[in-house]
Design a protein around this motif. Structure first.
Motif, PDB file in Angstrom:
ATOM      1  N   TYR A 113      -8.782  12.443  -3.536  1.00 29.53           N
ATOM      2  CA  TYR A 113      -7.377  12.000  -3.469  1.00 29.53           C
ATOM      3  C   TYR A 113      -7.295  10.516  -3.113  1.00 29.53           C
ATOM      4  O   TYR A 113      -6.545   9.760  -3.744  1.00 29.53           O
ATOM      5  CB  TYR A 113      -6.618  12.836  -2.451  1.00 29.53           C
ATOM      6  CG  TYR A 113      -5.186  12.393  -2.268  1.00 29.53           C
ATOM      7  CD1 TYR A 113      -4.205  12.791  -3.170  1.00 29.53           C
ATOM      8  CD2 TYR A 113      -4.820  11.579  -1.204  1.00 29.53           C
ATOM      9  CE1 TYR A 113      -2.890  12.383  -3.010  1.00 29.53           C
ATOM     10  CE2 TYR A 113      -3.507  11.166  -1.037  1.00 29.53           C
ATOM     11  CZ  TYR A 113      -2.550  11.570  -1.946  1.00 29.53           C
ATOM     12  OH  TYR A 113      -1.246  11.156  -1.787  1.00 29.53           O
ATOM     13  N   ALA A 117      -5.812   7.480  -5.420  1.00 23.47           N
ATOM     14  CA  ALA A 117      -4.731   6.599  -4.972  1.00 23.47           C
ATOM     15  C   ALA A 117      -5.152   5.139  -5.033  1.00 23.47           C
ATOM     16  O   ALA A 117      -4.401   4.281  -5.524  1.00 23.47           O
ATOM     17  CB  ALA A 117      -4.313   6.983  -3.552  1.00 23.47           C
ATOM     18  N   TYR A 120      -5.700   4.053  -8.767  1.00 22.15           N
ATOM     19  CA  TYR A 120      -4.399   3.925  -9.449  1.00 22.15           C
ATOM     20  C   TYR A 120      -3.684   2.650  -9.016  1.00 22.15           C
ATOM     21  O   TYR A 120      -3.131   1.923  -9.850  1.00 22.15           O
ATOM     22  CB  TYR A 120      -3.557   5.149  -9.131  1.00 22.15           C
ATOM     23  CG  TYR A 120      -2.140   5.102  -9.636  1.00 22.15           C
ATOM     24  CD1 TYR A 120      -1.829   5.492 -10.932  1.00 22.15           C
ATOM     25  CD2 TYR A 120      -1.104   4.667  -8.803  1.00 22.15           C
ATOM     26  CE1 TYR A 120      -0.514   5.457 -11.389  1.00 22.15           C
ATOM     27  CE2 TYR A 120       0.194   4.624  -9.252  1.00 22.15           C
ATOM     28  CZ  TYR A 120       0.493   5.015 -10.542  1.00 22.15           C
ATOM     29  OH  TYR A 120       1.783   4.972 -10.993  1.00 22.15           O
ATOM     30  N   ALA A 121      -3.697   2.353  -7.715  1.00 25.00           N
ATOM     31  CA  ALA A 121      -3.021   1.148  -7.222  1.00 25.00           C
ATOM     32  C   ALA A 121      -3.682  -0.121  -7.762  1.00 25.00           C
ATOM     33  O   ALA A 121      -2.996  -1.056  -8.179  1.00 25.00           O
ATOM     34  CB  ALA A 121      -3.032   1.149  -5.689  1.00 25.00           C
ATOM     35  N   LEU A 206       5.581   6.920  -4.947  1.00 26.05           N
ATOM     36  CA  LEU A 206       4.763   8.075  -4.582  1.00 26.05           C
ATOM     37  C   LEU A 206       5.006   9.246  -5.530  1.00 26.05           C
ATOM     38  O   LEU A 206       4.061   9.958  -5.908  1.00 26.05           O
ATOM     39  CB  LEU A 206       5.048   8.498  -3.140  1.00 26.05           C
ATOM     40  CG  LEU A 206       4.462   7.611  -2.041  1.00 26.05           C
ATOM     41  CD1 LEU A 206       4.881   8.131  -0.671  1.00 26.05           C
ATOM     42  CD2 LEU A 206       2.934   7.570  -2.145  1.00 26.05           C
ATOM     43  N   PHE A 209       3.226   8.576  -8.757  1.00 25.48           N
ATOM     44  CA  PHE A 209       1.779   8.787  -8.633  1.00 25.48           C
ATOM     45  C   PHE A 209       1.433  10.272  -8.639  1.00 25.48           C
ATOM     46  O   PHE A 209       0.488  10.698  -9.306  1.00 25.48           O
ATOM     47  CB  PHE A 209       1.279   8.127  -7.347  1.00 25.48           C
ATOM     48  CG  PHE A 209      -0.131   8.491  -6.993  1.00 25.48           C
ATOM     49  CD1 PHE A 209      -1.193   8.087  -7.780  1.00 25.48           C
ATOM     50  CD2 PHE A 209      -0.396   9.256  -5.861  1.00 25.48           C
ATOM     51  CE1 PHE A 209      -2.503   8.425  -7.456  1.00 25.48           C
ATOM     52  CE2 PHE A 209      -1.689   9.604  -5.524  1.00 25.48           C
ATOM     53  CZ  PHE A 209      -2.746   9.191  -6.322  1.00 25.48           C
ATOM     54  N   HIS A 210       2.210  11.063  -7.904  1.00 23.38           N
ATOM     55  CA  HIS A 210       1.869  12.483  -7.779  1.00 23.38           C
ATOM     56  C   HIS A 210       2.232  13.287  -9.021  1.00 23.38           C
ATOM     57  O   HIS A 210       1.566  14.299  -9.316  1.00 23.38           O
ATOM     58  CB  HIS A 210       2.562  13.090  -6.555  1.00 23.38           C
ATOM     59  CG  HIS A 210       1.983  12.636  -5.252  1.00 23.38           C
ATOM     60  ND1 HIS A 210       2.595  11.723  -4.435  1.00 23.38           N
ATOM     61  CD2 HIS A 210       0.819  12.967  -4.622  1.00 23.38           C
ATOM     62  CE1 HIS A 210       1.859  11.515  -3.361  1.00 23.38           C
ATOM     63  NE2 HIS A 210       0.772  12.258  -3.438  1.00 23.38           N
TER      64      HIS A 210
END
Length: 304
Positions: A113, A117, A120-121, A206, A209-210
């Protein structure tokens, strides 16, 4: 004569062109034999140790040293050996198995996870120093875990976390390779216009992203999870440095503890071989279940 001679040639050229492109490259018999032979050698390299462990776990200590190591003994003692493994020392092996499941399961899940994150950022957000941050994290791939184990032990000792679950779990949450893979995968597969459309619809970062990022990154996430699961499950040196309580040992450290006692108690050979057989079952199941996602994650984007 000239026109007649060239007509069959032209017809042959057209027939060859209509047959499609030549795909015979790399399919010669000699190339096939060589590639197949190499694959067989690699397969034997990985499968022979597993086969030996299974055969050894079916033998008593006497049969282990008096019979052929790659064939079964007249007495099949697999179930007896497994029963001894499970029941020895009030079922300490079950505790080790549970510890390994906690370290590897929770560690691999959270590490995946966090890698998703971060990747992706770094792939989708523009900010100053982004490449510097990525390069610094990527440098962690070049640092072996054995080099950081002692500094981590000193740090955790000062924090009062040594000889606890946290001392093994927290270092497992960091995966520089996973972040690298997620960043490359996010750059290739997560469409920026899709993110912008979600922002126009009022979705927060958020939520984007999820709901979008994690879904698109699923093949890469499975790949990272599998690598982390295997790495943490097989980790030996970090628990060796961090842990002194046998109740907190993972399987790797516990089996090595049994192996160190075979000189004075030969029956530990049966316990060790049986324990090794049981320890590889979860990884085998994970490989079988996740291999199709693993292959897809590694090859995604290689061919349009």
């Amino acid at each position: 004569m000239t026109a007649t001679a060239t007509k069959p040639t032209t017809t042959a050229v057209r027939s060859k062109a209509s047959a499609g492109p030549d795909r015979s490259a790399g399919r010669r018999r000699s190339s096939t034999i060589i590639v197949t032979a190499l694959l067989v050698v690699v397969a034997l390299y990985f499968l022979i140790p597993v086969y030996w462990v299974f055969v050894a776990s079916t033998k008593s200590t006497a049969d282990l040293f008096s019979t052929n190591g790659f064939w079964f003994a007249p007495t099949f003692s697999l179930w007896e050996n497994i029963a001894r493994v499970v029941s020895y020392d009030n079922g300490i092996f079950g505790r080790w198995f549970l510890n390994s499941a906690i370290y590897a399961g929770i560690g691999a899940l959270l590490a995946t996870y966090f890698a998703a994150a971060g990747g992706y950022a770094l792939a989708k957000y523009q900010f100053r120093g982004r490449n510097l941050v990525f390069g610094t994290i990527l440098g962690g791939v070049l640092v072996p875990g054995t080099a950081t184990a002692l500094p981590l032990f000193l740090l955790f000792s000062q924090m009062g976390l040594a000889n606890t679950y946290w001392s093994v779990l927290l270092p497992s949450l960091v995966s520089p390779f996973g972040l690298f893979l997620c960043r490359i995968y996010a750059q290739a597969t997560v469409d920026t216009s899709l993110i912008e459309a979600a922002r126009i619809d009022g979705a927060g970062e958020l939520r984007i992203f999820h709901t979008i990022g994690l879904k698109v990154l699923t093949p890469a996430l499975v790949t990272v999870f599998l690598f982390q699961l295997v790495g943490i499950w097989n980790n030996y040196f970090l628990p060796l440095v961090m842990l002194s309580d046998s109740e907190l040992y993972p399987i790797t450290l516990g089996l090595n503890n049994w192996l160190s006692q075979v000189d004075r108690l030969p029956e530990f050979y049966e316990l060790t071989t049986g324990g090794v057989l049981l320890s590889i079952i979860p990884l085998s199941i994970a490989m079988v279940v996740l291999q199709r996602f693993w292959r897809g994650g590694l090859t995604e984007g290689a061919v349009k």
